[in-house]
Design an enzyme around this catalytic site. Structure first.
Site, PDB file in Angstrom:
ATOM      1  N   ASP A   8     104.344 138.005  98.565  1.00 11.04           N
ATOM      2  CA  ASP A   8     105.502 138.697  99.628  1.00 11.04           C
ATOM      3  C   ASP A   8     104.951 139.687 100.378  1.00 11.04           C
ATOM      4  OD1 ASP A   8     107.592 138.224 101.577  1.00 11.04           O
ATOM      5  OD2 ASP A   8     108.746 139.670 100.236  1.00 11.04           O
ATOM      6  N   ASP A  37     110.670 140.126  95.593  1.00 13.39           N
ATOM      7  CA  ASP A  37     111.589 140.784  95.251  1.00 13.39           C
ATOM      8  C   ASP A  37     112.432 140.021  93.962  1.00 13.39           C
ATOM      9  OD1 ASP A  37     113.241 139.181  96.519  1.00 13.39           O
ATOM     10  OD2 ASP A  37     113.751 140.539  98.295  1.00 13.39           O
ATOM     11  N   ASP A  57     113.912 135.564  97.396  1.00 14.65           N
ATOM     12  CA  ASP A  57     112.659 134.645  97.205  1.00 14.65           C
ATOM     13  C   ASP A  57     113.002 133.759  95.964  1.00 14.65           C
ATOM     14  OD1 ASP A  57     111.116 135.031  99.403  1.00 14.65           O
ATOM     15  OD2 ASP A  57     110.541 137.066  98.481  1.00 14.65           O
TER      16      ASP A  57
END
Length: 653
Positions: A352, A544, A548
């Site tokens: 990410d 995180d 997700d």
């Protein structure tokens, strides 16, 4: 993990009041080791005397039943516990244990009159077992001591006076006082204006971390400068450090495929070896001209000693303990040894952007509104709506606009995933989010997005486009190093983000990431990971661990960044990096690779030496002494190799 404080952990603290107590703890430890080796020392002494009487002095009286009784007395201290273990294993349905093998071999040696060899085999086996037990215990205690940094007592302010109480008796909401150099015992909120902490116990990094009033501070942090006050927000057993400790202690329950295979292998291998030993004893009768039962029984007993699988059964879990411990020491928590194996073979790390490769701390760069006269009023409305969100963008807007006007009445507040926020204020619709949000509600806008590199937050009020804010995030200092090290490990990197494509491309170009995709909704990220996996690549997803969750579940291993920030992260991820450093990602992969390397070195060492000596033993070319080396010697070599990983240095710089 470094220990940098004058306040001792609970193991040390109990011995600090008196120097004699501290010395006594060392004395107790030495006594414990002495007790563990005492049976072996007694047996060794008696065996040595027996060998001298047999071979050097050649005493006339040392024959017959006297000689038998002497060696039996030498055998009992080391042999009796093993025979007892063998019997208990049999009563629990596990007939073909390593204790059973040693029992048959040594009792058989006595049956054919090879008393010294029978004692020697059991003696060296017992010494090996003690060393193995010590190594496993030390590996486990090393993991615990790395993390169990909680002091027993804390100073609570009651009726304006400081009082020392047990940490587990402190209630949520109480105020504790922390002197310079002291270690915090409970999670809490900083009440002092500012304080600097060493977070090594939690992150593996001793670099000071400055906190301001209202910030969260965690058990295990060390106050570096001034007297501070903290309001307790979690009970002792629920602190972040307590949960991390429990997580790592439970990690050994999740076995790696290699471990599981060796356990299954030993269960099949051991009975086969016993039946082969029976075959070596009796089958030659039908094929050999001069068959001597005693000679072939001796060969079979040698065969049994050599074949004991303890080198594999002990050294392999020990290697994984070492890997988990090495990770813990560097602020990387593996939820099981199986994830060390997966990381060792990872081919693609999907990351990410926000909070993983970038700081996740946004700042408003500019605010462009059609009607400058209404700009302040619109920003007040935007600030009020964003106050309902925990997204970093909301924090940036709050810092830019200032205090929230709580007199504004917000109704029907709704967060639209991957788009933004919607609400009614004064009966009029307010939209704050990306341009997809504007498209969804048919809001016409005229912006040339090609010239805007930063994240764009569009605003619409009363069905009309009002303007936009641009927000920028900065790349983490070690993000470049992380990407470079992943390339050096021949691991591909892919960046996925819900941020606009131009921003994602800008960050990817900075870091040299070739595969980067922006404007992604959560389901788009899932599809991208599916696409990568369809190429038969093993995938680690770094994010995180909460928003997700679907991607984490889909990936081969989920890595959570910022374990200090979110309790939910610890629950969802397979690997938790306790600080926000992306350079810990290649470090975790390297620890996995080194662990796997050591485990396979031990497997090859054990199998090779045992195979050679087994063949020699079956052919009558190896004695009990070679058998002892092939069993105990190989086990000790494997253990020494396994503990190496606990002493390895892994750098993130």
């Amino acid at each position: 993990m470094e220990e940098c404080c004058s306040t001792k952990s609970k193991q040390e603290k109990s011995h600090d009041h008196n120097g004699h107590d501290h010395d006594h703890s060392h004395g107790t430890e030495n006594q414990s080791v002495f007790k563990m080796f005492l049976p072996a020392m007694v047996s060794f002494g008696l065996l040595l005397v027996g060998i001298v009487l047999d071979n050097l002095i050649k005493a006339d009286w040392f024959t017959g039943w006297i000689r038998l009784v002497w060696y039996l007395i030498a055998y009992i201290p080391v042999g009796l516990p093993v025979l007892k273990e063998a019997w208990e294993s049999i009563t629990h349905g596990d007939v073909f244990s390593e204790f059973f093998l040693m029992g048959i071999a040594t009792v058989g040696a006595f049956a054919i009159g090879e008393y010294p060899e029978g004692v020697a085999v059991m003696l060296f086996y017992s010494v090996g077992e003690v060393f193995q037990g010590m190594a496993v215990t030390r590996a486990k205690s090393n993991i615990k001591s790395l993390l169990d940094q909680r002091p027993d007592e804390v100073t609570v302010i009651k009726d304006g006076k400081p009082r020392t109480v047990k940490a587990q008796n402190v209630h949520i909401g109480e105020i504790i006082q922390l002197k310079s150099g002291e270690k915090l015992g409970l999670d809490g909120e900083l009440l002092s204006e500012t304080a600097s902490f060493n977070t090594a116990a939690l992150t593996g990094e001793s670099k000071p971390d400055t906190k301001i009033k209202g910030d969260t501070v965690l058990a295990g942090m060390i106050n570096l400068n001034m007297l501070s006050q903290i309001k307790v927000t979690a009970a002792y057993k629920d602190s972040k450090l307590s949960r991390i400790l429990e997580l790592v202690q439970n990690a050994t329950a999740q076995k790696a495929p290699t471990e599981l295979f060796i356990r299954k292998f030993a269960k099949v291998y051991t009975p086969i070896v016993v039946f082969l030993a029976v075959g070596i004893t009796f089958l030659p009768y039908f094929f050999v001209g001069e068959y001597h039962f005693r000679d072939w029984l001796y060969r079979a007993l040698v065969f049994l000693v050599i074949s004991c699988p303890c080198a594999l059964v002990i050294s392999i879990p020990l290697g994984y303990f070492g890997g988990i411990g090495a990770g813990s020491r560097n602020g990387i928590l593996f939820k099981g040894s199986n994830f060390l194996d997966v990381l060792a073979n990872i081919q693609n790390v999907v990351m990410d952007k926000t909070g993983t490769l970038t700081e996740g701390v946004f700042k408003v760069q500019e605010a462009v509104f059609k009607n400058e006269l209404d700009k302040d009023e619109i920003l007040k409305l935007v600030n009020a709506l964003e106050s309902k969100s925990s997204h970093p963008v909301a924090t940036a807007i709050h810092e830019y606009v200032g205090e929230v006007d709580h007199s504004l009445q917000l109704e029907r507040v709704e967060e639209i995933a991957g788009h933004g926020l919607k609400a009614l204020i004064n009966g009029k619709e307010l939209l704050v989010g990306n341009l997809k949000l504007m498209d969804t509600f048919n809001i016409h806008y005229d912006i040339n997005t090609e010239n805007i590199v930063y994240t764009l937050i569009a605003v619409a009020y009363d069905k009309k486009f009002a303007g936009y804010l641009t927000i920028a995030d900065s790349v983490k200092p070690d993000a470049q190093s992380a990407v470079n090290k992943l390339k050096a490990l021949h691991v591909k990197t892919t960046m996925l983000s819900g941020d606009k494509t131009s921003v994602v491309k800008h960050v990817a170009d900075q870091l040299g990431i070739l595969n980067a995709y922006g404007d992604l909704l959560p389901e788009d990220k899932v599809n991208k990971v599916k696409e990568i996996k369809s190429k038969r690549e093993t995938v680690a997803f770094v994010g995180d661990g909460v928003n997700d969750a679907p991607v984490v579940a889909l990936s081969d291993v989920g890595i959570a960044m910022g374990g200090l920030g979110s309790d939910a992260t610890i629950e969802t991820a397979d690997v938790v990096i306790q600080d926000d450093q992306p350079s810990k990602i290649p470090m975790a992969i390297n620890i996995g690779k080194q662990t796997k390397k050591i485990v396979w070195q031990n497997i090859m060492l054990a199998f090779t030496i045992k195979a050679v000596v087994l063949i020699l033993g079956a052919g009558g070319l190896a004695t009990m002494w070679e058998a002892v080396f092939a069993d105990v010697g190989v086990a000790l070599l494997a253990i020494l190799n396994a503990v190496r990983i606990q002493r390895m240095t892994f750098t993130s710089k």
